[in-house]
Every structure is written in structure tokens, then in C-alpha cells.
Motif scaffolding. Structure first.
Motif, short mmCIF file in Angstrom:
data_model
loop_
_atom_site.label_atom_id
_atom_site.label_comp_id
_atom_site.label_asym_id
_atom_site.label_seq_id
_atom_site.Cartn_x
_atom_site.Cartn_y
_atom_site.Cartn_z
N ARG A 88 16.95 -76.30 4.58
CA ARG A 88 17.39 -77.72 5.28
C ARG A 88 16.64 -77.97 7.15
N GLN A 133 14.18 -78.71 6.25
CA GLN A 133 13.18 -80.03 5.98
C GLN A 133 13.31 -80.84 7.12
N ILE A 193 10.82 -84.12 6.31
CA ILE A 193 10.49 -84.04 4.53
C ILE A 193 11.47 -84.52 3.59
N ASP A 248 14.47 -85.86 0.83
CA ASP A 248 15.13 -84.92 -0.21
C ASP A 248 13.94 -85.18 -1.68
N ILE A 297 10.88 -83.42 -1.50
CA ILE A 297 10.98 -82.00 -2.23
C ILE A 297 11.34 -82.57 -4.17
#
Length: 101
Positions: free
Chosen positions: A64, A67, A72, A74, A77
Motif C-alpha cells: 500500500r 502504491q 497508483i 486501486d 491495480i
């Protein structure tokens, strides 16, 4: 699975420790999971499952943060997961179709 509070926590941890330190920490946490799985993969006990759960939690926390470091979403992903899982299912279907015992 992860909530807005997890995002806030990742932001705070990154602000405190810095991205370079947390990149190193991410590698360490992922390595611990790898080592656990390779050393004890044949010993499925309740303790092993607890250990895997703990290491997975560490990895989720660090992933996390990674990310967050790179902005990035959710959705991005999830899109990659969907694409990769579909590709793997297609491979399995091809393997089954071409299986010749």
C-alpha cells in the motif's frame, strides 16, 4: 479490503520515514514472506498459517505504501489483476485442450 484509513496511515508512515527507507522496508517484508514460504511450505500447521497471515499483513502494508509512493490507483491495480487472471485462465484452458496423456 483496504479502507481510506489505510491510505491515510500509508501517507503518514511515508511522510515520517521517507520513501527510500520504506522501499527498503518493503523489500525486507516481501523477503520475509518468501523465506517463510520456501522454508516451511510443507509444514501446514496452525502456527504456520498464523505466521503467513502476519507476513501477508506486513506485505499488504508495504505494498500500500509503494502504491501511494507512485500514485497508483486501486482501479489500476484491479485492472491489472483482472487482465493477468484472465490471461492465466486462458493458459489453463489451452493446457487442458492440448493435454494428451
Amino acid at each position: 479490503m483496504l479502507t481510506p484509513l489505510h491510505n491515510q496511515t500509508a501517507d503518514r508512515i511515508l511522510a515520517h520515514y521517507g520513501t527510500e527507507n520504506q522501499k527498503i522496508q518493503a523489500v525486507q517484508e516481501l523477503s520475509e514472506l518468501i523465506l517463510l514460504l520456501t522454508r516451511r511450505a510443507d509444514q501446514i500447521t496452525s502456527q504456520f498459517c498464523e505466521d503467513v497471515t502476519s507476513e501477508l499483513a506486513d506485505c499488504y502494508i508495504m505494498l500500500r505504501q509503494v502504491q501511494t509512493m507512485y500514485g497508483i490507483t486501486d482501479a489500476a491495480i484491479t485492472e491489472q489483476i483482472d487482465r493477468k487472471e484472465l490471461r492465466q485462465l486462458e493458459r489453463i484452458d489451452r493446457e487442458i485442450l492440448h493435454y494428451d496423456p
